[in-house]
Enzyme design. Structure first.
Site, mmCIF file in Angstrom:
data_model
loop_
_atom_site.group_PDB
_atom_site.id
_atom_site.type_symbol
_atom_site.label_atom_id
_atom_site.label_comp_id
_atom_site.label_asym_id
_atom_site.label_seq_id
_atom_site.Cartn_x
_atom_site.Cartn_y
_atom_site.Cartn_z
ATOM 1 N N LYS A 1 0.784 -1.158 -0.107
ATOM 2 C CA LYS A 1 0.000 -0.109 0.078
ATOM 3 C C LYS A 1 0.899 1.311 -0.135
ATOM 4 C CE LYS A 1 -4.343 1.182 -0.109
ATOM 5 N NZ LYS A 1 -5.240 0.452 -1.066
ATOM 6 N N GLY B 1 -22.535 4.852 1.330
ATOM 7 C CA GLY B 1 -21.324 5.473 0.514
ATOM 8 C C GLY B 1 -22.153 5.553 -0.982
ATOM 9 N N TYR B 2 -22.206 6.515 -1.653
ATOM 10 C CA TYR B 2 -22.505 6.780 -3.066
ATOM 11 C C TYR B 2 -21.904 7.223 -3.989
ATOM 12 C CZ TYR B 2 -26.699 5.930 -5.879
ATOM 13 O OH TYR B 2 -27.900 5.601 -7.008
ATOM 14 N N GLY B 3 -20.400 6.724 -3.843
ATOM 15 C CA GLY B 3 -19.674 7.127 -4.981
ATOM 16 C C GLY B 3 -19.707 6.010 -6.317
ATOM 17 N N SER B 4 -18.707 5.931 -7.075
ATOM 18 C CA SER B 4 -18.682 5.124 -8.178
ATOM 19 C C SER B 4 -19.479 3.794 -7.879
ATOM 20 C CB SER B 4 -17.475 5.222 -8.884
ATOM 21 O OG SER B 4 -16.394 4.602 -8.151
ATOM 22 N N VAL B 5 -18.811 2.840 -7.098
ATOM 23 C CA VAL B 5 -19.305 1.711 -6.840
ATOM 24 C C VAL B 5 -20.506 1.472 -6.108
ATOM 25 C CG1 VAL B 5 -18.486 -0.556 -5.485
ATOM 26 C CG2 VAL B 5 -16.640 0.969 -6.705
ATOM 27 N N GLY B 6 -20.707 2.474 -5.022
ATOM 28 C CA GLY B 6 -22.107 2.453 -4.425
ATOM 29 C C GLY B 6 -23.099 2.719 -5.091
#
Length: 336
Positions: free
Chosen positions: A66, A170-175
């Protein structure tokens, strides 16, 4: 563990290499504020350890690593950010190929193109126009959906999500992809996000916006799709949700929380399994010369992996997390 201060940006950069037993370590590059460099180091260590488990479960020829760039209070202006990406590339280059990175919080496929150019190709997920595998959101969502369907079958006896009340944090791209997919298959989807500006998009997508703590709601499934650390002894104390599965990394504040969830009757699917679609897609397309159908089949096989983990946990009387470690160890050479 490598901690340096960027020569151009003057920003601390942490690179953690947890294991190279299976092959070069891989893991995303995260640029975000931390309270201290020590916090950034701790995050890099946790995430690199999780990546080793993730690669082992996905049976990929890599260990875990990481990169974390530790932002302070000063604003990250475009010139400073550009210099920071150059510093990150230089840091990765000094590791001589032991570690390869990809996009994460605060970084993009375009950043990976810069790092790929300045190292001997040690970055995944460049834009497809530049020969990379592109944005990994769709692959991540596909893998989470495979994990969720398998887990729903374990908990309810059927893979169908029709009529289930499912919360998405979470409503980002994946959500967003998951919320739309679940609603299209008949689930009642409730969404919360720290960014109130996303409410209009959520409602346009036909989903329900909530400002409540979804861990305390009457849900059939909870999908953590934001940053990690959601599940702590305090937060799960009143949780009655039967199933938790989602793409957020490091969802637990400690492995003992998996035991607390298990004791409360909640089936928690380790994020190291559920979120593996992105690395499967990147490694298969960029290293293993798999075509899209073969790559997609390997992502869909996350569902079968969840079946094995839950069967192992049931047979041996362990948590799914303990079962995941046992299965990963079966595929993992001794840590280097």
């Amino acid at each position: 563990m490598h901690v340096v201060r960027g020569a151009r940006s003057d920003i601390p950069i942490v690179v953690a290499v947890h294991s190279t037993a299976r092959g070069p370590a891989i893991g995303g590059c995260r640029i975000k504020p931390y309270r201290s460099v020590g916090d950034g180091v701790a995050d890099a260590l946790r995430l690199s350890r999780a990546m080793t488990l993730k690669c082992g479960l996905a049976e990929l020829p890599h260990g875990g690593g990481k990169t974390v760039a530790v932002l302070g209070d000063a604003p990250l202006t475009p010139p400073v950010r550009e210099n920071l990406v150059l510093d990150i590339a230089e840091t990765i280059r000094t590791l001589g190929g032991r570690y390869r990175t990809g996009p994460d919080i605060g970084t993009t496929p375009q950043d990976m193109a810069v790092i790929h150019r300045l190292t001997p190709g040690w970055a995944f997920c460049r834009p497809e126009t530049l020969g990379g595998s592109g944005n990994s959101s769709a692959a991540t969502a596909r893998g989470v959906r495979a994990a969720l369907d398998a887990a729903v079958a374990h908990v309810r006896g059927t893979r169908a999500v029709t009529g289930l009340r499912i919360g998405v944090i979470g409503y980002g791209s994946v959500g967003r992809l998951l919320g739309r997919s679940l609603a299209a298959d008949g689930a009642e989807v409730v969404v919360t996000d720290r960014d109130d500006r996303l409410r209009a998009q959520v409602e346009t997508d036909g989903l329900t916006w909530s400002t409540s703590d979804l861990l305390r709601q009457d849900l059939d499934v909870l999908v953590p799709a934001a940053t990690g650390g959601l599940l702590s002894p305090e937060s799960v104390a009143g949780c009655t949700i039967p199933l938790i599965v989602g793409p957020a990394n490091n969802q637990l504040t400690g492995d003992h929380v998996a035991t607390l969830l298990h004791e409360r009757g909640t089936t928690w699917i380790p994020d190291t399994v559920a979120s593996a679609g992105s690395i499967i897609h990147a490694v298969c397309r960029e290293e293993l010369a798999c075509d899209e159908p073969e790559t997609g089949a390997r992502i869909d096989a996350i569902g079968a992996k969840v079946d094995r983990i839950l069967a192992h946990a049931r047979t041996h009387g362990t948590t799914p997390l303990q079962a995941a470690h046992a299965l990963a160890t079966h595929h993992q050479p001794a840590t280097a």
